[in-house]
Design a protein around this motif. Sequence first.
Motif: not given
Length: 92
Positions: A57-64, A67-76
Amino acid sequence: MVGLAICLTISTLIILWVQDEKSFDTFHKDYEQIYSVNSILQNNDKEQVWTTSPAPLFKFAQQLPEVKNASRVNLEENATLVDDKKSKLIRI
């Protein structure tokens, strides 16, 4: 009296919760443009909500183009943060 005290306590907690939800990310300049995508997983009759989006979904959002900026947050734990130029590594 006990019922009134319980109602007032619950009402106060609900008001505090609503204020917290409405104040999320309002310190940003364009906070109206910030969106969070959650994943809802259904297994049999159970439903789980993850506060992180899946990687595709993050990769898809970058191609739209919308969407100006996209970031994937992972709290591991044990994550490595890198700046845009990959010049600074920070181990958490």
